[in-house]
Design an enzyme around this catalytic site. Structure first.
Site, PDB file in Angstrom:
ATOM      1  N   ASP A 122       0.967  -1.186  -0.001  1.00 52.30           N
ATOM      2  CA  ASP A 122       0.090  -0.194  -0.006  1.00 52.30           C
ATOM      3  C   ASP A 122       0.890   1.376  -0.049  1.00 52.30           C
ATOM      4  O   ASP A 122       1.662   1.485   0.825  1.00 52.30           O
ATOM      5  CB  ASP A 122      -0.994  -0.065   1.155  1.00 52.30           C
ATOM      6  CG  ASP A 122      -1.987   0.983   1.257  1.00 52.30           C
ATOM      7  OD1 ASP A 122      -3.036   0.610   0.617  1.00 52.30           O
ATOM      8  OD2 ASP A 122      -1.518   2.298   1.586  1.00 52.30           O
ATOM      9  N   ASN A 163      -2.422  12.991  -3.563  1.00 51.57           N
ATOM     10  CA  ASN A 163      -3.592  13.692  -4.414  1.00 51.57           C
ATOM     11  C   ASN A 163      -3.884  14.793  -3.812  1.00 51.57           C
ATOM     12  O   ASN A 163      -4.232  15.841  -4.797  1.00 51.57           O
ATOM     13  CB  ASN A 163      -4.682  12.692  -4.368  1.00 51.57           C
ATOM     14  CG  ASN A 163      -4.571  11.519  -5.358  1.00 51.57           C
ATOM     15  OD1 ASN A 163      -3.974  11.885  -6.391  1.00 51.57           O
ATOM     16  ND2 ASN A 163      -5.477  10.554  -5.118  1.00 51.57           N
ATOM     17  N   HIS A 212      -4.588  15.052  -8.892  1.00 54.23           N
ATOM     18  CA  HIS A 212      -4.798  13.535  -9.202  1.00 54.23           C
ATOM     19  C   HIS A 212      -3.882  13.170 -10.388  1.00 54.23           C
ATOM     20  O   HIS A 212      -3.499  11.813 -10.733  1.00 54.23           O
ATOM     21  CB  HIS A 212      -6.149  13.409  -9.547  1.00 54.23           C
ATOM     22  CG  HIS A 212      -7.316  13.480  -8.261  1.00 54.23           C
ATOM     23  ND1 HIS A 212      -7.457  12.126  -7.481  1.00 54.23           N
ATOM     24  CD2 HIS A 212      -7.884  14.415  -7.652  1.00 54.23           C
ATOM     25  CE1 HIS A 212      -8.122  12.578  -6.464  1.00 54.23           C
ATOM     26  NE2 HIS A 212      -8.430  13.859  -6.661  1.00 54.23           N
ATOM     27  N   ASP A 231      -1.637   9.847 -10.253  1.00 53.44           N
ATOM     28  CA  ASP A 231      -1.581   8.808 -11.325  1.00 53.44           C
ATOM     29  C   ASP A 231      -0.216   8.439 -11.557  1.00 53.44           C
ATOM     30  O   ASP A 231       0.023   7.339 -11.687  1.00 53.44           O
ATOM     31  CB  ASP A 231      -2.456   9.286 -12.266  1.00 53.44           C
ATOM     32  CG  ASP A 231      -4.181   9.148 -12.020  1.00 53.44           C
ATOM     33  OD1 ASP A 231      -4.465   8.608 -11.254  1.00 53.44           O
ATOM     34  OD2 ASP A 231      -4.836   9.669 -12.917  1.00 53.44           O
ATOM     35  N   GLU A 282      -4.752   2.461  -4.170  1.00 53.42           N
ATOM     36  CA  GLU A 282      -3.169   2.741  -4.300  1.00 53.42           C
ATOM     37  C   GLU A 282      -2.753   1.370  -3.704  1.00 53.42           C
ATOM     38  O   GLU A 282      -1.532   1.203  -3.268  1.00 53.42           O
ATOM     39  CB  GLU A 282      -2.878   3.773  -3.327  1.00 53.42           C
ATOM     40  CG  GLU A 282      -3.206   3.728  -1.893  1.00 53.42           C
ATOM     41  CD  GLU A 282      -4.546   4.324  -1.547  1.00 53.42           C
ATOM     42  OE1 GLU A 282      -5.007   4.325  -0.294  1.00 53.42           O
ATOM     43  OE2 GLU A 282      -5.378   4.067  -2.428  1.00 53.42           O
TER      44      GLU A 282
END
Length: 363
Positions: A232, A240, A245, A249, A275
């Site tokens: 994770d 973010n 965002h 990404d 994630e």
């Protein structure tokens, strides 16, 4: 013939340097072919590397492969319709050819020598009914104790492949061919089933769960260990919220590529959701811990930059679970879910203990 011990020291040193330089050039050429195989995006390009690039690179008279179309991951690749479309005479799948190759390579050892010493079935399997090379080596393509195929390299030089020749480099190459073939089979299957995550290019959760069931069944059949990593990205919401965002990404794609480089070619890696990433490994707890720590350290060193060129610190928390599955009659889906749940709990323990760390699930 001159006795090397009686030659001047300078001549012996020069001969030694020449040998070392020759070996280095050979290794570099093998590495070039191996990188092509590892990077093959489909079965056709994989075979083109073997049948076109490899013989050209090493002046081989022939390269042929026998593959077992009963191997689960190869069934789709070796479907009769797919084979007709490829139309490659040096790709073989006949049962007789497999038996002949296994007789040549008892206990998974390579066979090498003059082709005239092969039995007729083996000669026809690897070279057809036409002109045959003078010498050859047959290398098992094996994962574990079972061969899924055989690679045969032929040369017009009768002394090229002979008894007593060191085969360690070629055996290593055969292991790369095996892993690359498995990787190509996975990629082709992903394409067929639409199981790829579009952002990272990794497998998605659906594919991972299917592979988990298959791997649990294999582990139960052979009583071997299987391991899972649950990974994770730490504080991803903050990334973010702080950078947007699009940068988030980019961070996920960078982590995915980094993790892919740290696990073995035949291991299964997926974006499991958001994630979170999951990796399915063949090996025991110690193997999995080594892989997990390698992943954690590599992600920590990633150099991802924001729009202003400032480095964004990325770390991951990883949970590890490993089991040796003994006996049959198990519900593979249930066992796989239990393994995933254990790795998930270990990952949350890593979060609670400060993040950017690896924790292992207890028995």
């Amino acid at each position: 013939m001159t006795n090397l011990a009686q030659t001047p020291l300078s001549d012996r040193l020069r001969a030694l340097v020449d040998t070392v330089q020759h070996n280095e050039r050979t290794l570099r050429r093998f590495q070039d072919v191996e990188l092509r195989l590892i990077g093959a995006q489909d079965f056709a390009s994989f075979l083109d590397t073997l049948f076109a690039h490899l013989p050209q690179e090493f002046a081989l008279a022939s390269v042929s492969v026998w593959l077992d179309d009963r191997t689960p991951m190869l069934r789709d690749l070796l479907d009769p319709g797919a084979l007709r479309a490829l139309d490659l005479h040096n790709l073989k799948t006949s049962r007789e050819g497999g038996f002949a190759a296994s007789r040549l390579c008892p206990a998974g050892r390579p066979w090498l020598g003059r082709v005239s010493a092969m039995d007729e079935v083996a000669r026809v399997t690897f070279f057809g009914a036409g002109t045959v090379p003078a010498s050859a080596i047959v290398l098992p393509l094996a994962a574990g104790d079972k061969a899924s195929g055989y690679l045969c390299l032929g040369s017009q030089d009768p002394a090229r492949f002979g008894e007593g020749m060191a085969t360690d480099i070629l055996e290593r190459f055969a292991s790369i061919v095996t892993a690359s073939l498995d990787n190509v089979a996975h990629r082709e299957r992903l394409k067929q089933l639409g199981m790829t995550d579009s952002l990272t290019g990794l497998a998605n959760r659906r594919y991972f769960d299917e592979r988990m069931r298959e791997e649990i069944q294999r582990a139960a059949r052979y009583s071997v260990p299987v391991a899972c990593l649950f990974i994770d990205v730490d504080s991803f919401k903050r990334i973010n919220d702080t950078y947007g965002h699009l940068t988030g990404d980019r961070a996920l794609a960078a982590v995915a590529a980094c993790v892919r480089q740290q696990v073995r070619l035949g291991d299964t890696l997926a974006r499991y959701g958001g994630e979170e990433f999951a990796a399915l490994l063949q090996g025991d707890r110690s193997d999995a811990l080594v892989a997990a720590e390698r992943v954690r350290h590599a992600v920590e060193l990633l150099d991802l930059q924001d729009d202003n060129g400032e480095r964004i610190v990325l770390t991951v928390s990883i949970g590890v679970a490993a089991r040796t599955i003994v006996g049959g009659g198990l519900d593979a889906a249930e066992m796989g879910q239990a393994l995933m749940d254990a790795a998930d709990r270990a990952m949350y323990l890593a979060k609670n203990n400060g993040r950017n760390r690896v924790e292992v699930a207890g028995d």
